[in-house]
Design a protein around this motif. Structure first.
Motif, PDB file in Angstrom:
ATOM      1  N   LEU A  18     -19.486  -3.865 -39.899  1.00  0.00           N
ATOM      2  CA  LEU A  18     -18.844  -3.581 -38.606  1.00  0.00           C
ATOM      3  C   LEU A  18     -19.437  -4.427 -37.484  1.00  0.00           C
ATOM      4  O   LEU A  18     -18.711  -4.940 -36.627  1.00  0.00           O
ATOM      5  CB  LEU A  18     -18.970  -2.100 -38.259  1.00  0.00           C
ATOM      6  N   ILE A  19     -20.753  -4.591 -37.504  1.00  0.00           N
ATOM      7  CA  ILE A  19     -21.411  -5.391 -36.463  1.00  0.00           C
ATOM      8  C   ILE A  19     -20.992  -6.857 -36.568  1.00  0.00           C
ATOM      9  O   ILE A  19     -20.647  -7.494 -35.567  1.00  0.00           O
ATOM     10  CB  ILE A  19     -22.945  -5.240 -36.564  1.00  0.00           C
ATOM     11  N   VAL A  20     -20.997  -7.402 -37.776  1.00  0.00           N
ATOM     12  CA  VAL A  20     -20.626  -8.806 -37.963  1.00  0.00           C
ATOM     13  C   VAL A  20     -19.141  -9.012 -37.674  1.00  0.00           C
ATOM     14  O   VAL A  20     -18.748 -10.021 -37.079  1.00  0.00           O
ATOM     15  CB  VAL A  20     -21.012  -9.268 -39.385  1.00  0.00           C
ATOM     16  N   PHE A  26     -15.083 -10.700 -31.123  1.00  0.00           N
ATOM     17  CA  PHE A  26     -15.269 -10.725 -29.680  1.00  0.00           C
ATOM     18  C   PHE A  26     -16.183 -11.828 -29.167  1.00  0.00           C
ATOM     19  O   PHE A  26     -16.104 -12.187 -27.998  1.00  0.00           O
ATOM     20  CB  PHE A  26     -15.799  -9.371 -29.189  1.00  0.00           C
ATOM     21  N   TYR A  27     -17.064 -12.357 -29.993  1.00  0.00           N
ATOM     22  CA  TYR A  27     -18.039 -13.338 -29.499  1.00  0.00           C
ATOM     23  C   TYR A  27     -17.906 -14.684 -30.202  1.00  0.00           C
ATOM     24  O   TYR A  27     -18.868 -15.390 -30.380  1.00  0.00           O
ATOM     25  CB  TYR A  27     -19.457 -12.806 -29.674  1.00  0.00           C
ATOM     26  N   ASP A  28     -16.708 -15.019 -30.605  1.00  0.00           N
ATOM     27  CA  ASP A  28     -16.486 -16.288 -31.283  1.00  0.00           C
ATOM     28  C   ASP A  28     -16.184 -17.375 -30.252  1.00  0.00           C
ATOM     29  O   ASP A  28     -15.429 -17.151 -29.316  1.00  0.00           O
ATOM     30  CB  ASP A  28     -15.321 -16.152 -32.269  1.00  0.00           C
ATOM     31  N   GLY A  38     -14.601 -25.020 -38.582  1.00  0.00           N
ATOM     32  CA  GLY A  38     -13.384 -24.408 -38.059  1.00  0.00           C
ATOM     33  C   GLY A  38     -13.074 -23.028 -38.620  1.00  0.00           C
ATOM     34  O   GLY A  38     -11.989 -22.508 -38.404  1.00  0.00           O
ATOM     35  N   ILE A  39     -14.012 -22.449 -39.339  1.00  0.00           N
ATOM     36  CA  ILE A  39     -13.809 -21.119 -39.927  1.00  0.00           C
ATOM     37  C   ILE A  39     -14.593 -20.099 -39.112  1.00  0.00           C
ATOM     38  O   ILE A  39     -15.757 -20.328 -38.774  1.00  0.00           O
ATOM     39  CB  ILE A  39     -14.290 -21.090 -41.391  1.00  0.00           C
ATOM     40  N   ASN A  40     -13.978 -18.972 -38.819  1.00  0.00           N
ATOM     41  CA  ASN A  40     -14.680 -17.890 -38.141  1.00  0.00           C
ATOM     42  C   ASN A  40     -15.468 -17.117 -39.207  1.00  0.00           C
ATOM     43  O   ASN A  40     -15.005 -16.122 -39.753  1.00  0.00           O
ATOM     44  CB  ASN A  40     -13.687 -16.983 -37.409  1.00  0.00           C
ATOM     45  N   ILE A  41     -16.652 -17.605 -39.506  1.00  0.00           N
ATOM     46  CA  ILE A  41     -17.432 -17.078 -40.632  1.00  0.00           C
ATOM     47  C   ILE A  41     -17.877 -15.643 -40.399  1.00  0.00           C
ATOM     48  O   ILE A  41     -17.970 -14.867 -41.362  1.00  0.00           O
ATOM     49  CB  ILE A  41     -18.625 -18.008 -40.952  1.00  0.00           C
ATOM     50  N   ASN A  42     -18.125 -15.266 -39.161  1.00  0.00           N
ATOM     51  CA  ASN A  42     -18.529 -13.883 -38.892  1.00  0.00           C
ATOM     52  C   ASN A  42     -17.400 -12.912 -39.217  1.00  0.00           C
ATOM     53  O   ASN A  42     -17.642 -11.829 -39.752  1.00  0.00           O
ATOM     54  CB  ASN A  42     -18.952 -13.711 -37.438  1.00  0.00           C
ATOM     55  N   LEU A  43     -16.192 -13.306 -38.915  1.00  0.00           N
ATOM     56  CA  LEU A  43     -15.045 -12.463 -39.226  1.00  0.00           C
ATOM     57  C   LEU A  43     -14.910 -12.267 -40.733  1.00  0.00           C
ATOM     58  O   LEU A  43     -14.779 -11.137 -41.219  1.00  0.00           O
ATOM     59  CB  LEU A  43     -13.771 -13.084 -38.654  1.00  0.00           C
ATOM     60  N   TRP A  44     -14.960 -13.353 -41.485  1.00  0.00           N
ATOM     61  CA  TRP A  44     -14.793 -13.262 -42.936  1.00  0.00           C
ATOM     62  C   TRP A  44     -15.977 -12.585 -43.612  1.00  0.00           C
ATOM     63  O   TRP A  44     -15.799 -11.835 -44.573  1.00  0.00           O
ATOM     64  CB  TRP A  44     -14.543 -14.647 -43.525  1.00  0.00           C
ATOM     65  N   ALA A  45     -17.177 -12.830 -43.130  1.00  0.00           N
ATOM     66  CA  ALA A  45     -18.348 -12.153 -43.703  1.00  0.00           C
ATOM     67  C   ALA A  45     -18.302 -10.656 -43.414  1.00  0.00           C
ATOM     68  O   ALA A  45     -18.640  -9.830 -44.277  1.00  0.00           O
ATOM     69  CB  ALA A  45     -19.637 -12.753 -43.147  1.00  0.00           C
ATOM     70  N   GLY A  46     -17.866 -10.273 -42.216  1.00  0.00           N
ATOM     71  CA  GLY A  46     -17.735  -8.853 -41.876  1.00  0.00           C
ATOM     72  C   GLY A  46     -16.704  -8.161 -42.747  1.00  0.00           C
ATOM     73  O   GLY A  46     -16.925  -7.048 -43.232  1.00  0.00           O
ATOM     74  N   ILE A  47     -15.572  -8.825 -42.971  1.00  0.00           N
ATOM     75  CA  ILE A  47     -14.546  -8.252 -43.837  1.00  0.00           C
ATOM     76  C   ILE A  47     -15.076  -8.107 -45.260  1.00  0.00           C
ATOM     77  O   ILE A  47     -14.869  -7.084 -45.918  1.00  0.00           O
ATOM     78  CB  ILE A  47     -13.266  -9.107 -43.794  1.00  0.00           C
ATOM     79  N   GLY A  48     -15.780  -9.120 -45.736  1.00  0.00           N
ATOM     80  CA  GLY A  48     -16.362  -9.062 -47.085  1.00  0.00           C
ATOM     81  C   GLY A  48     -17.376  -7.939 -47.235  1.00  0.00           C
ATOM     82  O   GLY A  48     -17.395  -7.240 -48.258  1.00  0.00           O
ATOM     83  N   MET A  49     -18.203  -7.741 -46.222  1.00  0.00           N
ATOM     84  CA  MET A  49     -19.181  -6.654 -46.265  1.00  0.00           C
ATOM     85  C   MET A  49     -18.500  -5.291 -46.253  1.00  0.00           C
ATOM     86  O   MET A  49     -18.931  -4.371 -46.961  1.00  0.00           O
ATOM     87  CB  MET A  49     -20.143  -6.754 -45.082  1.00  0.00           C
ATOM     88  N   LEU A  50     -17.434  -5.152 -45.471  1.00  0.00           N
ATOM     89  CA  LEU A  50     -16.714  -3.882 -45.442  1.00  0.00           C
ATOM     90  C   LEU A  50     -16.028  -3.603 -46.775  1.00  0.00           C
ATOM     91  O   LEU A  50     -16.010  -2.455 -47.234  1.00  0.00           O
ATOM     92  CB  LEU A  50     -15.700  -3.867 -44.296  1.00  0.00           C
ATOM     93  N   VAL A  51     -15.495  -4.626 -47.409  1.00  0.00           N
ATOM     94  CA  VAL A  51     -14.880  -4.447 -48.733  1.00  0.00           C
ATOM     95  C   VAL A  51     -15.944  -4.026 -49.750  1.00  0.00           C
ATOM     96  O   VAL A  51     -15.733  -3.108 -50.548  1.00  0.00           O
ATOM     97  CB  VAL A  51     -14.148  -5.733 -49.171  1.00  0.00           C
ATOM     98  N   ALA A  52     -17.106  -4.690 -49.710  1.00  0.00           N
ATOM     99  CA  ALA A  52     -18.190  -4.316 -50.620  1.00  0.00           C
ATOM    100  C   ALA A  52     -18.661  -2.889 -50.362  1.00  0.00           C
ATOM    101  O   ALA A  52     -18.964  -2.143 -51.300  1.00  0.00           O
ATOM    102  CB  ALA A  52     -19.359  -5.296 -50.471  1.00  0.00           C
ATOM    103  N   SER A  53     -18.697  -2.494 -49.098  1.00  0.00           N
ATOM    104  CA  SER A  53     -19.088  -1.128 -48.749  1.00  0.00           C
ATOM    105  C   SER A  53     -18.107  -0.110 -49.326  1.00  0.00           C
ATOM    106  O   SER A  53     -18.522   0.913 -49.895  1.00  0.00           O
ATOM    107  CB  SER A  53     -19.153  -0.984 -47.234  1.00  0.00           C
ATOM    108  N   VAL A  54     -16.823  -0.390 -49.204  1.00  0.00           N
ATOM    109  CA  VAL A  54     -15.807   0.515 -49.752  1.00  0.00           C
ATOM    110  C   VAL A  54     -15.943   0.600 -51.265  1.00  0.00           C
ATOM    111  O   VAL A  54     -15.818   1.683 -51.851  1.00  0.00           O
ATOM    112  CB  VAL A  54     -14.398   0.058 -49.323  1.00  0.00           C
TER     113      VAL A  54
END
Length: 82
Positions: A18-20, A26-28, A38-54
Motif C-alpha cells: 500500500l505504501i509503495v 501520488f509522488y511519481d 519510463g516505467i512507474n516502478i513503484n506502481l508496479w511493485a506495489g501492485i505486485g506486493m499486494l497480489v503476493a499479500s492476497v
C-alpha cells in the motif's frame, strides 16, 4: 492463525504494498521514470506486493495449520526388558 508466519508475511507485504502503491500514484515524477526507462516502478511493485499479500492470506484461509493430536506420555503398565 494469528501467529502463523504466512499471516505475518501477508500482512507486512500488504502494508508495504500500500505504501509503495501510494508512492507510485501520488509522488511519481519524470526524473524517477527516467531512471527506470519510463516505467512507474513503484506502481508496479506495489501492485505486485499486494497480489503476493492476497496469495499469502488466501493460503492461510484455504490451508490452515493442522495441529497434531497430543501424544499420551503416561507410562504404561507393560513390562520392560531389563
Amino acid at each position: 492463525m494469528l501467529f502463523d508466519i504466512r499471516t505475518i508475511v501477508g500482512a507486512l507485504l500488504g502494508c508495504y504494498g500500500l505504501i509503495v502503491l501510494a508512492t507510485g500514484l501520488f509522488y511519481d515524477n519524470d526524473l524517477q521514470e527516467a531512471k527506470t526507462g519510463g516505467i512507474n516502478i513503484n506502481l508496479w511493485a506495489g501492485i505486485g506486493m499486494l497480489v503476493a499479500s492476497v496469495v499469502f492470506l488466501a493460503w492461510v484461509r484455504l490451508r490452515p495449520v493442522q495441529v497434531p493430536p497430543t501424544v499420551d506420555t503416561t507410562p504404561d503398565a507393560s513390562p520392560t526388558a531389563e
